[in-house]
Design an enzyme around this catalytic site. Structure first.
Site, PDB file in Angstrom:
ATOM      1  N   CYS A  78       6.754  -6.410   7.488  1.00  0.00           N
ATOM      2  CA  CYS A  78       7.841  -5.810   8.264  1.00  0.00           C
ATOM      3  C   CYS A  78       8.295  -6.813   9.317  1.00  0.00           C
ATOM      4  O   CYS A  78       7.492  -7.555   9.872  1.00  0.00           O
ATOM      5  CB  CYS A  78       7.359  -4.537   8.951  1.00  0.00           C
ATOM      6  SG  CYS A  78       8.660  -3.652   9.850  1.00  0.00           S
TER       7      CYS A  78
ATOM      8  N   CYS B 283       1.720  -1.999  16.077  1.00  0.00           N
ATOM      9  CA  CYS B 283       1.663  -1.743  14.628  1.00  0.00           C
ATOM     10  C   CYS B 283       1.083  -2.942  13.886  1.00  0.00           C
ATOM     11  O   CYS B 283       1.548  -4.072  14.038  1.00  0.00           O
ATOM     12  CB  CYS B 283       3.062  -1.439  14.097  1.00  0.00           C
ATOM     13  SG  CYS B 283       3.109  -1.142  12.325  1.00  0.00           S
TER      14      CYS B 283
ATOM     15  N   CYS C  71      -1.099   5.787  10.199  1.00  0.00           N
ATOM     16  CA  CYS C  71       0.144   5.159  10.643  1.00  0.00           C
ATOM     17  C   CYS C  71      -0.119   3.816  11.283  1.00  0.00           C
ATOM     18  O   CYS C  71      -0.968   3.680  12.156  1.00  0.00           O
ATOM     19  CB  CYS C  71       0.815   6.012  11.712  1.00  0.00           C
ATOM     20  SG  CYS C  71       1.335   7.589  11.123  1.00  0.00           S
TER      21      CYS C  71
ATOM     22  N   GLU D 102       0.821  -1.194   0.000  1.00  0.00           N
ATOM     23  CA  GLU D 102       0.000   0.000   0.000  1.00  0.00           C
ATOM     24  C   GLU D 102       0.862   1.254   0.000  1.00  0.00           C
ATOM     25  O   GLU D 102       1.920   1.290   0.627  1.00  0.00           O
ATOM     26  CB  GLU D 102      -0.920   0.003   1.235  1.00  0.00           C
ATOM     27  CG  GLU D 102      -2.064  -0.983   1.063  1.00  0.00           C
ATOM     28  CD  GLU D 102      -2.931  -1.136   2.299  1.00  0.00           C
ATOM     29  OE1 GLU D 102      -4.144  -1.311   2.124  1.00  0.00           O
ATOM     30  OE2 GLU D 102      -2.413  -1.090   3.418  1.00  0.00           O
TER      31      GLU D 102
ATOM     32  N   CYS E 291       3.386   8.685   0.964  1.00  0.00           N
ATOM     33  CA  CYS E 291       3.906   7.788   1.995  1.00  0.00           C
ATOM     34  C   CYS E 291       4.156   6.437   1.329  1.00  0.00           C
ATOM     35  O   CYS E 291       3.223   5.784   0.879  1.00  0.00           O
ATOM     36  CB  CYS E 291       2.875   7.685   3.122  1.00  0.00           C
ATOM     37  SG  CYS E 291       3.344   6.538   4.423  1.00  0.00           S
TER      38      CYS E 291
ATOM     39  N   CYS F  95       6.779  -4.216  16.087  1.00  0.00           N
ATOM     40  CA  CYS F  95       6.443  -3.268  17.144  1.00  0.00           C
ATOM     41  C   CYS F  95       5.031  -3.610  17.646  1.00  0.00           C
ATOM     42  O   CYS F  95       4.137  -3.909  16.850  1.00  0.00           O
ATOM     43  CB  CYS F  95       6.509  -1.839  16.623  1.00  0.00           C
ATOM     44  SG  CYS F  95       8.169  -1.405  16.043  1.00  0.00           S
TER      45      CYS F  95
HETATM   46  N1  SAH Z   1       9.458   1.140  10.178  1.00  0.00           N
HETATM   47  C1  SAH Z   1       9.567   2.562  10.140  1.00  0.00           C
HETATM   48  C2  SAH Z   1       8.586   3.146   9.187  1.00  0.00           C
HETATM   49  C3  SAH Z   1       7.123   3.070   9.626  1.00  0.00           C
HETATM   50  S1  SAH Z   1       6.672   4.702   9.912  1.00  0.00           S
HETATM   51  C4  SAH Z   1       9.428   3.124  11.534  1.00  0.00           C
HETATM   52  O1  SAH Z   1       9.029   2.389  12.416  1.00  0.00           O
HETATM   53  O2  SAH Z   1       9.784   4.273  11.764  1.00  0.00           O
HETATM   54  C5  SAH Z   1       5.210   4.605  10.687  1.00  0.00           C
HETATM   55  C6  SAH Z   1       5.171   5.315  12.027  1.00  0.00           C
HETATM   56  O3  SAH Z   1       3.902   5.042  12.571  1.00  0.00           O
HETATM   57  C7  SAH Z   1       6.206   4.757  12.994  1.00  0.00           C
HETATM   58  O4  SAH Z   1       6.653   5.749  13.873  1.00  0.00           O
HETATM   59  C8  SAH Z   1       5.370   3.744  13.719  1.00  0.00           C
HETATM   60  O5  SAH Z   1       5.899   3.404  14.953  1.00  0.00           O
HETATM   61  C9  SAH Z   1       4.061   4.460  13.842  1.00  0.00           C
HETATM   62  N2  SAH Z   1       2.936   3.572  14.140  1.00  0.00           N
HETATM   63  C10 SAH Z   1       2.867   2.245  13.954  1.00  0.00           C
HETATM   64  N3  SAH Z   1       1.682   1.771  14.373  1.00  0.00           N
HETATM   65  C11 SAH Z   1       0.981   2.822  14.824  1.00  0.00           C
HETATM   66  C12 SAH Z   1      -0.318   2.983  15.363  1.00  0.00           C
HETATM   67  N4  SAH Z   1      -1.123   1.941  15.507  1.00  0.00           N
HETATM   68  N5  SAH Z   1      -0.711   4.222  15.713  1.00  0.00           N
HETATM   69  C13 SAH Z   1       0.103   5.273  15.541  1.00  0.00           C
HETATM   70  N6  SAH Z   1       1.326   5.202  15.018  1.00  0.00           N
HETATM   71  C14 SAH Z   1       1.776   3.985  14.670  1.00  0.00           C
END
Ligand code: SAH
Length: 359
Positions: A112, A119, A335, A92, A105, A116
């Protein structure tokens, strides 16, 4: 017959390839312009090349381009595009208008590996890396589909995947995007977001084409970060911040620290004060990301009052702070919400996500 994929070639590789075939090198620039500046992928339409050359090129090359499976536009005009790659994998990409710039984006991996805890993409696991051509291909498709070939846009590598876990392809994609014969995207318009894969971050610090850096911090103690961002067990918070301290940040620029806010987990006043202390000595700004909740994610979003109180503590201590407005939530483009069903692999989380009504 096997045809080389022109979408994967930077300009130098294309020149070399033409030369090997016995064609003049300068045609490479024309080709690169057609593909990247004008999003044309049919050799027959490349009208400034001779008919014979067009025929020879069509026999020697293909130009793989992600195929649009579905495009959804949110009430705030955020658009999420589901793309199918040559091998059938799905990714996406998201278009976010006016924030204040128009922003793409992009994904850097299918799934991935970072896992985390909050996520959804992490729930998919890693399926494979994207190639440089597939990363650039997202821009080619978005500019074409949205009629933005002439427009300026920013790029954030904040879609599916961890960009520093796919280093070479990501850096090649940035070079291809930067080429003046293509879209000439200035690296200052690009932000790479990472959990902090330390060896790759150290390498990034030496790159001639350097994007802006965003670091997904999300916690203020080693224990807390170990639990939320598993790679912290390998590359800890302290070492990550030391690397940030050494990172070459241009004048008037800053490293963005992303901080997802989880109710009663990392959102206390003490966390806010600790965050400011941790960032001491780093040219930093903080971007708070109130959690985008989803089924299967065992955390809650704090109240707006809590987020604002946290932000105020950080701001009062002299650190620039912003709260990310969540865009495209009604189409699950926000995000951490990018997740696709793959033809090969469908995790329980994916199956669950597919069944959920869009909230
Ligand atoms: N892998 C990279 C790129 C992803 S960026 C990174 O982690 O930085 C996406 C951003 O959204 C990251 O900061 C991630 O931690 C955040 N994110 C992931 N899941 C989320 C959620 N459920 N709500 C808000 N932010 C989230």
């Amino acid at each position: 017959m096997y045809r080389h994929d022109l979408a994967e070639m930077d300009l130098a590789e294309l020149e070399q390839s033409l030369e090997t075939m016995g064609h003049p090198r300068f045609h490479a620039r024309q080709l690169y312009q057609w593909v990247h500046k004008r999003a044309v992928t049919d050799f027959a339409d490349m009208t400034d090349l001779g008919r014979d050359l067009r025929g020879a090129l069509a026999e020697a090359f293909r130009i793989s381009t992600p195929e649009v499976v579905r495009q959804e536009t949110s009430s705030d005009r955020t658009a999420k595009v589901l793309l199918r790659l040559e091998d059938g994998q799905l990714i996406e990409s998201v278009f976010i208008p006016d924030t204040p710039a128009n922003t793409f984006c992009l994904s850097t991996q299918v799934g991935c590996a970072m896992k985390c805890g909050f996520c959804l993409t992490g729930k998919m696991g890693i399926i494979r890396n994207l190639t440089a051509g597939e990363i650039v291909g997202q821009v080619r498709v978005l500019t074409r589909e949205l009629g933005m070939l002439q427009s300026r846009f920013n790029i954030v590598l904040m879609g599916m995947g961890e960009p520093l876990h796919n280093y070479d392809a990501v850096m090649k994609a940035l070079r291809m995007l930067n080429d003046e014969h293509g879209l000439a995207v200035n690296p200052r318009r690009v932000t790479l977001s990472t959990v902090g894969v330390l060896p790759a971050l150290e390498r990034l610090a030496t790159e001639p084409l350097m994007p802006n850096l965003a670091v997904s911090l999300h916690a203020t103690t080693e224990d807390q970060r170990d639990a939320l961002v598993p790679i912290n067990r390998k590359y800890g918070l302290k070492d990550l911040l030391d690397a940030c301290r050494r990172f070459p940040v241009k004048r008037r620029e800053r490293i963005t620290f992303e901080y997802v806010m989880l109710k009663d987990v990392n959102d206390t006043d003490e966390d806010a004060r600790r965050l400011v202390r941790l960032l001491n000595g780093i040219k930093a700004k903080v971007n708070l990301l109130p959690l985008n909740e989803a089924a299967g994610i065992p955390y809650e979003r704090p109240s707006d009052a809590r987020v604002n109180r946290f932000a105020k503590i950080v701001a009062d201590r002299g650190v620039t702070v912003s709260v990310r407005k969540s865009r495209g939530r009604d189409i699950r483009a926000a995000c951490g919400q990018l997740i696709t069903e793959s033809t090969r692999l469908r995790s329980p989380a994916q199956q669950l996500a597919a069944l959920l009504p869009i909230s």
